[in-house]
Design a protein around this motif. Structure first.
Motif, mmCIF file in Angstrom:
data_model
loop_
_atom_site.group_PDB
_atom_site.id
_atom_site.type_symbol
_atom_site.label_atom_id
_atom_site.label_comp_id
_atom_site.label_asym_id
_atom_site.label_seq_id
_atom_site.Cartn_x
_atom_site.Cartn_y
_atom_site.Cartn_z
ATOM 1 N N TYR A 28 0.820 -1.156 0.051
ATOM 2 C CA TYR A 28 0.079 -0.097 -0.039
ATOM 3 C C TYR A 28 0.921 1.249 -0.064
ATOM 4 O O TYR A 28 1.770 1.348 0.684
ATOM 5 C CB TYR A 28 -0.900 -0.154 1.124
ATOM 6 C CG TYR A 28 -1.674 1.063 1.689
ATOM 7 C CD1 TYR A 28 -2.466 1.643 0.595
ATOM 8 C CD2 TYR A 28 -1.831 1.547 2.701
ATOM 9 C CE1 TYR A 28 -3.250 2.902 0.987
ATOM 10 C CE2 TYR A 28 -2.763 2.579 3.073
ATOM 11 C CZ TYR A 28 -3.460 3.132 2.008
ATOM 12 O OH TYR A 28 -4.086 4.266 2.425
ATOM 13 N N GLU A 52 -5.995 -4.817 -1.804
ATOM 14 C CA GLU A 52 -5.122 -5.713 -0.973
ATOM 15 C C GLU A 52 -5.041 -7.388 -1.924
ATOM 16 O O GLU A 52 -4.068 -7.928 -2.058
ATOM 17 C CB GLU A 52 -5.732 -6.340 0.069
ATOM 18 C CG GLU A 52 -5.904 -5.327 1.285
ATOM 19 C CD GLU A 52 -7.076 -4.389 1.334
ATOM 20 O OE1 GLU A 52 -7.709 -4.247 0.324
ATOM 21 O OE2 GLU A 52 -7.392 -3.729 2.146
ATOM 22 N N CYS A 56 -1.649 -8.855 -3.575
ATOM 23 C CA CYS A 56 -1.197 -10.023 -3.121
ATOM 24 C C CYS A 56 -1.141 -11.054 -4.212
ATOM 25 O O CYS A 56 -0.058 -11.840 -4.380
ATOM 26 C CB CYS A 56 -2.234 -10.831 -2.157
ATOM 27 S SG CYS A 56 -1.683 -11.813 -1.222
ATOM 28 N N SER A 73 3.149 -4.725 5.231
ATOM 29 C CA SER A 73 1.718 -4.531 5.596
ATOM 30 C C SER A 73 2.086 -3.717 6.936
ATOM 31 O O SER A 73 3.149 -3.737 7.497
ATOM 32 C CB SER A 73 1.158 -5.910 5.887
ATOM 33 O OG SER A 73 -0.048 -6.117 6.241
ATOM 34 N N MET A 82 -1.751 -8.490 5.679
ATOM 35 C CA MET A 82 -1.619 -9.366 4.417
ATOM 36 C C MET A 82 -1.296 -10.704 4.622
ATOM 37 O O MET A 82 -1.273 -11.805 3.505
ATOM 38 C CB MET A 82 -0.766 -8.661 3.392
ATOM 39 C CG MET A 82 -0.939 -7.170 2.962
ATOM 40 S SD MET A 82 -2.355 -6.743 1.932
ATOM 41 C CE MET A 82 -1.827 -7.709 0.552
#
Ligand code: SAH
Length: 255
Positions: A28, A52, A56, A73, A82
């Motif tokens: 992020y 997310e 991932c 994370s 995560m």
């Protein structure tokens, strides 16, 4: 891997090492910015909130190509972070994983994965407030993005009945700005209006602010998504600005 609450002073050395060894950093964008100093010369793939799944998937695809990936994370990666999503996806896609990560030898048949822990927002917040988590506590995320409100309410109610100190994560939702007020109403069914509430905004980040109020007086306008709250139990007290939940030593052993 976990970044901790913000400042690199609170980043575990093992996490810093993983960032240094990584070929690619995925995360992020606000979080990636916090560790810019480790990102020099690296490939960085930063994305926005609520992406997310994309992050991932991207991290997994890169890792399956043989790159060393640090999927970052905030706080602790295993707490509303995560880490769980990596395992969910590997399980659903039938990807073999083994314990290892950056310190393991490459293996052709299983993806080495390491979950590196970090200081969660509630740890950081507790330290700024004093010692509010000295007794049993529970954590409830008020985000109804993935969890229906009925379940959130049930857990809040149960935690309040059981007299846990309660950490409230994600206290404001873009779609429902009133979740904190609803949560307060549930807690007030079982807890006194003068129960101390510690509010911590941007713990260990630029712009950090924190204060102690009460269930009756806490103002939800002052709360945003970078805020975590700690609601005291029935024994929590405020002394000289510190919020403390006694464990019971003095009752048992005297002063
Ligand atoms: N994995 C994180 C939690 C992610 S959920 C952890 O271990 O703490 C995102 C929520 O965490 C935010 O809405 C906020 O409630 C809380 N949070 C994360 N970092 C924070 C910080 N530095 N200060 C205050 N709250 C924080």
């Amino acid at each position: 891997m976990s970044l901790g609450p913000g400042s690199v002073d609170y980043l575990a050395p093992r996490a810093a090492d993983a960032l240094r060894r990584a070929d690619v950093i995925v995360g992020y964008k606000t979080y990636v910015q916090l560790v810019e100093e480790f990102a020099q010369g690296k490939e960085v793939r930063a994305s926005g909130m609520r992406k997310e799944m994309d992050r991932c998937r991207e991290a997994l695809d890169l890792a399956l190509e043989g790159r060393r990936v640090a999927l970052v994370s905030g706080g602790d990666a295993g707490i509303y972070g995560m880490a769980g999503l990596v395992f969910d996806l590997c399980r659903a896609r039938d990807i073999a994983v083994r314990k290892g990560g950056f310190h393991a030898n490459a293996s052709p048949d299983a993806l080495p994965v390491e979950v590196i822990p970090g200081i969660a927002a509630f740890n950081a917040a507790a330290s700024l407030l004093g010692a509010p988590l000295m007794h049993d506590f529970a954590s409830v995320s008020l985000s109804d993005h993935l969890t229906p409100w009925e379940i959130i309410e049930k857990r809040l109610d149960a935690a309040a009945v059981a007299d846990f100190v309660i950490a409230l994560y994600n206290p404001r939702s873009a779609t429902r700005p009133d979740v904190l007020d609803r949560a307060r109403a549930v807690l007030l069914r079982h807890r006194a209006g003068d129960t101390p509430v510690g509010v911590v905004h941007k713990a260990m980040r630029d712009g950090q602010r924190h204060w102690v109020t009460t269930l009756d007086e806490m103002a939800s306008e002052e709360v945003d998504m970078q805020t975590v709250l700690l609601v005291g139990n029935s024994h929590t007290y405020v002394w000289n600005g510190w919020m403390v939940t006694p464990r019971g030593y003095l009752d048992k052993y005297g002063v």
